[in-house]
Design a protein around this motif. Structure first.
Motif, PDB file in Angstrom:
ATOM      1  N   TYR A   1       0.850  -1.188   0.000  1.00  0.00           N
ATOM      2  CA  TYR A   1       0.000   0.000   0.000  1.00  0.00           C
ATOM      3  C   TYR A   1       0.885   1.237   0.000  1.00  0.00           C
ATOM      4  O   TYR A   1       1.928   1.277   0.668  1.00  0.00           O
ATOM      5  CB  TYR A   1      -0.892   0.015   1.249  1.00  0.00           C
ATOM      6  CG  TYR A   1      -1.637   1.310   1.439  1.00  0.00           C
ATOM      7  CD1 TYR A   1      -2.882   1.510   0.855  1.00  0.00           C
ATOM      8  CD2 TYR A   1      -1.095   2.347   2.191  1.00  0.00           C
ATOM      9  CE1 TYR A   1      -3.570   2.706   1.011  1.00  0.00           C
ATOM     10  CE2 TYR A   1      -1.774   3.549   2.352  1.00  0.00           C
ATOM     11  CZ  TYR A   1      -3.002   3.722   1.761  1.00  0.00           C
ATOM     12  OH  TYR A   1      -3.679   4.904   1.917  1.00  0.00           O
ATOM     13  N   CYS A   2       0.471   2.273  -0.715  1.00  0.00           N
ATOM     14  CA  CYS A   2       1.129   3.571  -0.643  1.00  0.00           C
ATOM     15  C   CYS A   2       0.044   4.636  -0.589  1.00  0.00           C
ATOM     16  O   CYS A   2      -0.828   4.693  -1.458  1.00  0.00           O
ATOM     17  CB  CYS A   2       2.037   3.802  -1.853  1.00  0.00           C
ATOM     18  SG  CYS A   2       2.923   5.381  -1.778  1.00  0.00           S
ATOM     19  N   GLY A   3       0.077   5.443   0.450  1.00  0.00           N
ATOM     20  CA  GLY A   3      -0.895   6.505   0.640  1.00  0.00           C
ATOM     21  C   GLY A   3      -0.770   7.061   2.045  1.00  0.00           C
ATOM     22  O   GLY A   3       0.138   6.710   2.801  1.00  0.00           O
ATOM     23  N   VAL A   4      -1.692   7.910   2.427  1.00  0.00           N
ATOM     24  CA  VAL A   4      -1.621   8.584   3.728  1.00  0.00           C
ATOM     25  C   VAL A   4      -2.072   7.689   4.876  1.00  0.00           C
ATOM     26  O   VAL A   4      -1.511   7.733   5.966  1.00  0.00           O
ATOM     27  CB  VAL A   4      -2.452   9.886   3.689  1.00  0.00           C
ATOM     28  CG1 VAL A   4      -2.496  10.548   5.051  1.00  0.00           C
ATOM     29  CG2 VAL A   4      -1.865  10.844   2.662  1.00  0.00           C
ATOM     30  N   THR A   5      -3.077   6.845   4.648  1.00  0.00           N
ATOM     31  CA  THR A   5      -3.656   6.064   5.751  1.00  0.00           C
ATOM     32  C   THR A   5      -3.616   4.573   5.437  1.00  0.00           C
ATOM     33  O   THR A   5      -4.578   4.020   4.899  1.00  0.00           O
ATOM     34  CB  THR A   5      -5.115   6.507   6.010  1.00  0.00           C
ATOM     35  OG1 THR A   5      -5.152   7.932   6.108  1.00  0.00           O
ATOM     36  CG2 THR A   5      -5.649   5.900   7.280  1.00  0.00           C
ATOM     37  N   PRO A   6      -2.510   3.885   5.758  1.00  0.00           N
ATOM     38  CA  PRO A   6      -2.455   2.453   5.490  1.00  0.00           C
ATOM     39  C   PRO A   6      -3.450   1.681   6.363  1.00  0.00           C
ATOM     40  O   PRO A   6      -3.703   2.076   7.506  1.00  0.00           O
ATOM     41  CB  PRO A   6      -1.028   2.062   5.854  1.00  0.00           C
ATOM     42  CG  PRO A   6      -0.326   3.282   6.285  1.00  0.00           C
ATOM     43  CD  PRO A   6      -1.309   4.400   6.360  1.00  0.00           C
ATOM     44  N   PRO A   7      -4.024   0.620   5.827  1.00  0.00           N
ATOM     45  CA  PRO A   7      -4.895  -0.225   6.655  1.00  0.00           C
ATOM     46  C   PRO A   7      -4.119  -0.755   7.860  1.00  0.00           C
ATOM     47  O   PRO A   7      -2.913  -1.024   7.772  1.00  0.00           O
ATOM     48  CB  PRO A   7      -5.279  -1.365   5.709  1.00  0.00           C
ATOM     49  CG  PRO A   7      -5.096  -0.804   4.341  1.00  0.00           C
ATOM     50  CD  PRO A   7      -3.953   0.156   4.448  1.00  0.00           C
ATOM     51  N   SER A   8      -4.789  -0.909   8.983  1.00  0.00           N
ATOM     52  CA  SER A   8      -4.112  -1.289  10.228  1.00  0.00           C
ATOM     53  C   SER A   8      -3.456  -2.661  10.173  1.00  0.00           C
ATOM     54  O   SER A   8      -2.516  -2.922  10.912  1.00  0.00           O
ATOM     55  CB  SER A   8      -5.100  -1.233  11.392  1.00  0.00           C
ATOM     56  OG  SER A   8      -6.170  -2.133  11.163  1.00  0.00           O
ATOM     57  N   ALA A   9      -3.897  -3.540   9.310  1.00  0.00           N
ATOM     58  CA  ALA A   9      -3.331  -4.885   9.236  1.00  0.00           C
ATOM     59  C   ALA A   9      -1.976  -4.925   8.520  1.00  0.00           C
ATOM     60  O   ALA A   9      -1.317  -5.953   8.513  1.00  0.00           O
ATOM     61  CB  ALA A   9      -4.309  -5.818   8.516  1.00  0.00           C
ATOM     62  N   LEU A  10      -1.548  -3.805   7.955  1.00  0.00           N
ATOM     63  CA  LEU A  10      -0.304  -3.778   7.202  1.00  0.00           C
ATOM     64  C   LEU A  10       0.855  -3.257   8.041  1.00  0.00           C
ATOM     65  O   LEU A  10       0.656  -2.452   8.951  1.00  0.00           O
ATOM     66  CB  LEU A  10      -0.453  -2.912   5.943  1.00  0.00           C
ATOM     67  CG  LEU A  10      -1.108  -3.590   4.743  1.00  0.00           C
ATOM     68  CD1 LEU A  10      -2.562  -3.901   4.989  1.00  0.00           C
ATOM     69  CD2 LEU A  10      -0.942  -2.758   3.506  1.00  0.00           C
ATOM     70  N   THR A  11       2.062  -3.711   7.730  1.00  0.00           N
ATOM     71  CA  THR A  11       3.276  -3.284   8.413  1.00  0.00           C
ATOM     72  C   THR A  11       3.866  -2.092   7.672  1.00  0.00           C
ATOM     73  O   THR A  11       4.175  -2.186   6.477  1.00  0.00           O
ATOM     74  CB  THR A  11       4.312  -4.433   8.431  1.00  0.00           C
ATOM     75  OG1 THR A  11       3.733  -5.559   9.073  1.00  0.00           O
ATOM     76  CG2 THR A  11       5.588  -4.014   9.138  1.00  0.00           C
ATOM     77  N   ILE A  12       4.034  -0.988   8.384  1.00  0.00           N
ATOM     78  CA  ILE A  12       4.568   0.226   7.768  1.00  0.00           C
ATOM     79  C   ILE A  12       6.072   0.089   7.582  1.00  0.00           C
ATOM     80  O   ILE A  12       6.786  -0.349   8.479  1.00  0.00           O
ATOM     81  CB  ILE A  12       4.220   1.469   8.612  1.00  0.00           C
ATOM     82  CG1 ILE A  12       2.698   1.672   8.615  1.00  0.00           C
ATOM     83  CG2 ILE A  12       4.948   2.708   8.100  1.00  0.00           C
ATOM     84  CD1 ILE A  12       2.216   2.768   9.525  1.00  0.00           C
TER      85      ILE A  12
END
Length: 181
Positions: free
Chosen positions: A86-97
């Motif tokens: 994902y790339c954007g301002v608000t990644p889904p919570s299940a993803l590791t930043i």
């Protein structure tokens, strides 16, 4: 807040796509990864670039991306799971930043393959008058883009993120439009 890049591996990408708020317009690029030679019908349906349809069975596609001007999620099937980025301002919570320090951005546009099939050539090629068909001689198939029939060529808009040393850290698709003359 600046853009973030995040990733995960999941059994279903459809739930993540459904949970994200998509702008209008949003697009989807879907690709089948052939394991053998494809017949003409399979070739015709192996690649889609069109406006986002939330009812699409995203898990049936081995590779793809959904994007709008502010975010993108892309995936690829690896064995039984999907690798999702994902790339954007608000990644889904299940993803590791993944921490990325962005010092500069750019927003270029790139031509997609093919030019619109002219009205006088459609019958000879077996293409319906209302089909947004594009032909590129180096690609042995008809391409279709989510543009009006009057569009001569298609462009994909990209949002590029650069690090402090000027290297490209990430590039996400941000839109599709017709060529501006």
């Amino acid at each position: 807040m600046s853009e973030q890049i995040a990733w995960t591996s999941v059994r279903s990408v459809a739930d993540i796509i459904a949970a994200l708020p998509w702008a209008d317009p949003a697009w989807m690029y879907l690709e089948r990864v052939p394991r053998s030679f494809l017949d003409p019908a399979a070739i015709d349906s192996a690649l889609r670039l069109e406006r986002l349809d939330p009812a699409t069975a995203f898990d049936a596609w081995e590779r793809g991306r959904v994007f709008d001007d502010a975010q993108e999620i892309k995936w690829e099937r690896l064995s039984n799971d999907f690798h999702v980025v994902y790339c954007g301002v608000t990644p889904p919570s299940a993803l590791t930043i993944t921490p990325v320090v962005v010092s500069n951005t750019a927003d270029p546009s790139y031509f997609l393959w093919g030019q619109s099939v002219q009205a006088k050539d459609r019958a000879a090629l077996g293409i319906d008058p209302d089909d947004p068909a594009y032909i590129e001689l180096r690609i042995p198939r008809v391409l279709r883009y989510p543009l009006p029939l009057t569009a001569r060529r298609a462009c994909v808009h990209v949002h590029e993120l650069f690090g402090a040393d000027g290297t490209l850290c990430y590039a996400r698709w941000a839109g599709v439009s017709e060529e501006k003359l």
